[in-house]
Design a protein around this motif. Structure first.
Motif, PDB file in Angstrom:
ATOM      1  N   LYS A   1       0.833  -1.212   0.000  1.00  0.00           N
ATOM      2  CA  LYS A   1       0.000   0.000   0.000  1.00  0.00           C
ATOM      3  C   LYS A   1       0.865   1.258   0.000  1.00  0.00           C
ATOM      4  N   TRP A   2       1.859   1.279   0.851  1.00  0.00           N
ATOM      5  CA  TRP A   2       2.726   2.466   0.924  1.00  0.00           C
ATOM      6  C   TRP A   2       3.529   2.627  -0.366  1.00  0.00           C
ATOM      7  N   SER A   3       3.977   1.515  -0.924  1.00  0.00           N
ATOM      8  CA  SER A   3       4.718   1.597  -2.189  1.00  0.00           C
ATOM      9  C   SER A   3       3.831   2.196  -3.280  1.00  0.00           C
ATOM     10  N   GLN A   4       2.585   1.749  -3.288  1.00  0.00           N
ATOM     11  CA  GLN A   4       1.623   2.277  -4.255  1.00  0.00           C
ATOM     12  C   GLN A   4       1.435   3.780  -4.058  1.00  0.00           C
TER      13      GLN A   4
ATOM     14  N   ILE B   1       8.401   2.253  -8.904  1.00  0.00           N
ATOM     15  CA  ILE B   1       7.642   1.157  -9.526  1.00  0.00           C
ATOM     16  C   ILE B   1       8.308  -0.178  -9.179  1.00  0.00           C
ATOM     17  N   GLU B   2       9.622  -0.195  -9.208  1.00  0.00           N
ATOM     18  CA  GLU B   2      10.335  -1.426  -8.818  1.00  0.00           C
ATOM     19  C   GLU B   2      10.137  -1.744  -7.341  1.00  0.00           C
ATOM     20  N   THR B   3      10.071  -0.720  -6.529  1.00  0.00           N
ATOM     21  CA  THR B   3       9.817  -0.933  -5.101  1.00  0.00           C
ATOM     22  C   THR B   3       8.473  -1.630  -4.917  1.00  0.00           C
ATOM     23  N   LEU B   4       7.479  -1.153  -5.647  1.00  0.00           N
ATOM     24  CA  LEU B   4       6.156  -1.781  -5.604  1.00  0.00           C
ATOM     25  C   LEU B   4       6.215  -3.211  -6.123  1.00  0.00           C
TER      26      LEU B   4
END
Lengths: 158, 484
Positions: free
Chosen positions: B202-205, B344-347
């Protein structure tokens, strides 16, 4: 009082090991009395860790001249920042803890004077002497006396 | 009057580097250099050690991405004991992948929140005392806490898998040392000790959305700042999907034409060569087929977004589509889009971590290590947070390492960072009579976008304040500017 000891340094670099050796001595003679964290350097996220404690002591070797070669001082939050992301001061970490987590543990620093820092060097005699006296000072302090002694499960005693 | 501007060291990057900008008599940029002034010795001092020590020895060259070096070396050492990636057990592969995704997750979080966000939140002209993570903490407490917590999540997962947050051990030749226990795994699913994996997703998003909004509001600056054409290199799955752990090497030019068509990593020497320069300890890799001048490639999040056909996890793929819809092109050559790509990669890594945490194979204690027929050469290539990372070892018949070649991500980005510095020099500093703090910071902003790890690329020696010096054509110091 739940107390965290943070030893800062590098066990492989001569007197830079002072912080870690301090923690080793405490854990060896008073196992479980304190929570311990070993650090090469303080980082931003250490603010999260110290926010879980009521009291914290930062032990670190120093190049600076100290009259007795060691000192136990109150640590106050201070807004400062070193340009590297992985090298912060106890004061800055305490400031981050206060700012981010709305908690300010009672904090102290215990610098111990060191003299040589090269990779592979042993602890110098002078630094070893300062370490022992710093440990004596700490054990006679209220920080030590008030530290919470963890409950030990019965089966661990036998 | 000719001048030299020196930025020493570049701040908020990992390690120590220096920038010099040489101006001619009329104040135009003559030359720019991003010097990597640290010295590196790992390729030499690992020689003579037994091969099995490599995964633990080489990770000591970095405190931020030790896991990447651990795993790249492990993949190479697998081959020394006769195990190719496809021969590894399913459980071992999944545990290594989980470790890898946790590493990228925590490293990307560190870069965005600690290093890059001050520039984005406060602008390039903000005073230095504000432009750091402490400033972020004061101005945006929620963002800072999320950043620290996301990094912590990755670090705790690394600790659970490898025993320590930094310099732990999971991989051994031919497999892994241990699996996860159910109670260890549950820590990351139940949210009792720290926010759970769903919260990380959620936070990544949220961060991806934040960055999209930021680009919308600052489009002109972000589209043009340090933008220049270049090649892009990374790894992909056989179906073209983004692949971070074990894929085929693919490179494209600045317009998307294939310059390296999905080749086996083991064959990298056929395709790549490395140049040297007298003003830097870092090498300059390039594609032989394209040549030294134009054959260098950017690596890392920006490059990976450009070279892959799609992303295998749904939320990250949706984010990737929105990213390219926004840019309106299938290839992005704008340096500052690295930040968006990184998130985006983190997500993607958060989604992958969830998949694996829910996979019972990571709890399987059987078949963790496999053996094969020993060989004398091992090559491991992995997509580290900062880009394509190559470890190449040769051993003698007694298993002692006789040759080691490391091409780290920051080395691939060497030319790109120099190009970025040149762009800022030409567009921001050239012909200006006074050098301001904001101008110097823009040089750093361009470099920081690549998240360089100069310790990985060399080895740290000393520390210095940031200093800009002006010299006349006779080499006399006529002005200086310092910040600590």
């Amino acid at each position: 009082m739940r107390t965290l000891l943070i030893g800062i340094g590098n066990g492989s670099r001569g007197d830079d090991a002072l912080g870690w050796l301090f923690l080793n001595d405490i854990e060896g003679k008073d196992p479980g009395r304190f929570d311990l964290e070993y650090r090469y350097q303080l980082q931003v996220e250490d603010a999260d860790i110290i926010s879980k404690y009521e009291r914290v002591l930062f032990v670190d070797a120093t190049e600076e001249l100290i009259p007795k070669g060691y000192a136990l001082k109150k640590c106050e939050p201070a807004r400062s920042y070193y340009f590297s992301s992985h090298l912060q001061s106890p004061e800055a970490v305490l400031y981050l803890c206060e700012t981010l987590y709305r908690k300010t543990p009672e904090a102290y620093v215990l610098p111990i004077k060191g003299y040589r820092w090269e990779l592979g060097e042993p602890l110098s005699d002078k630094a070893s002497n300062h370490l022992q006296r710093a440990l004596d000072l700490f054990r006679s302090s209220e920080l030590y006396k008030q530290a919470q002694i963890k409950e030990i499960e019965t089966e661990e005693l036998f | 009057m000719s001048k030299t501007i020196t930025i020493d060291p570049v701040t908020r990057v990992e390690g120590h580097g220096r920038v010099t900008i040489h101006l001619d008599d009329e104040g135009n940029v003559d030359e720019t250099y991003f010097h990597i002034v640290e010295f590196r010795g790992f390729e030499r001092f690992i020689q003579g050690h037994p091969y099995w020590q490599a995964p633990n020895l080489v990770q000591r060259l970095c405190g931020i991405c030790p896991v990447s070096h651990h795993l790249a070396a492990a993949k190479a050492i697998d081959q020394i004991v006769g195990i190719d990636p496809k021969d590894l057990s399913t459980g071992a592969t999944k545990l290594r992948r989980l470790l890898h995704y946790a590493q990228i997750f925590q490293s990307h979080a560190l870069h965005f929140f600690y290093l890059a966000s001050p520039d984005l939140l406060f602008g390039v002209d903000a005073p230095p005392e504000k432009r750091n993570v402490v400033g972020v903490a004061v101005e945006n407490r929620e963002l800072a806490v999320k950043g620290i917590t996301m990094r912590k999540f990755g670090q705790e997962l690394i600790k659970a898998l490898a025993g320590k947050k930094i310099h732990g051990t999971l991989a051994v030749p031919g497999g892994v040392y241990k699996s996860l226990k159910a109670e260890e795994r549950d820590t990351f699913l139940n949210g009792k000790e720290f926010p759970d994996i769903d919260t990380m997703i959620k936070w990544s998003q949220e961060m991806v959305d934040f960055m999209k909004d930021y680009h919308t509001k600052n489009r002109v600056f972000l589209d043009t700042f340090a933008a220049f054409p270049s090649g892009h290199l990374g790894t992909v799955r056989t179906d073209g999907a983004l692949e971070l752990y074990d894929g085929k090497l693919r490179a494209i030019d600045s317009e998307g034409n294939i310059t390296l068509p999905d080749v086996e990593p083991d064959d990298y020497l056929e395709y790549f060569s490395e140049a040297v320069a007298k003003w830097s300890y870092m090498k300059f890799p390039y594609l032989k087929s394209v040549g030294r001048k134009k054959g260098w490639n950017r690596v890392g999040p920006l490059a990976r977004m450009n070279i892959c056909d799609y992303i295998s996890t749904p939320l990250a793929e949706k984010a990737r589509r929105e990213y390219f819809e926004f840019t309106g092109s299938s290839v992005n050559n704008s340096t500052m889009y690295s930040h968006w790509a990184r998130l985006i990669e983190t997500l993607h890594c958060a989604e992958l971590m969830k998949e694996l945490l829910l996979d019972p194979d990571i709890l399987d204690e059987n078949d963790l290590v496999r053996e094969g027929n020993e060989r004398n050469v091992g090559i491991g290539i992995i997509e580290a947070p900062r880009g394509t990372l190559t470890h190449h070892y040769e051993v003698d018949d007694k298993g002692m390492i006789v040759r080691c070649n490391l091409i780290v991500s920051t080395t691939h980005n060497n030319d790109a960072m120099n190009e970025a510095v040149k762009w800022v020099a030409n567009n921001v500093i050239s012909r200006e009579k006074t050098i301001t703090e904001g101008m110097l910071n823009q040089v750093e902003v361009a470099i920081r976008a690549y998240d360089p790890c100069l310790s990985c690329a060399t080895q740290a020696m000393g520390k210095m304040p940031l200093k800009a010096e002006l010299y006349d054509h006779e080499g006399t110091l006529i002005g200086e500017k310092t910040k600590n």
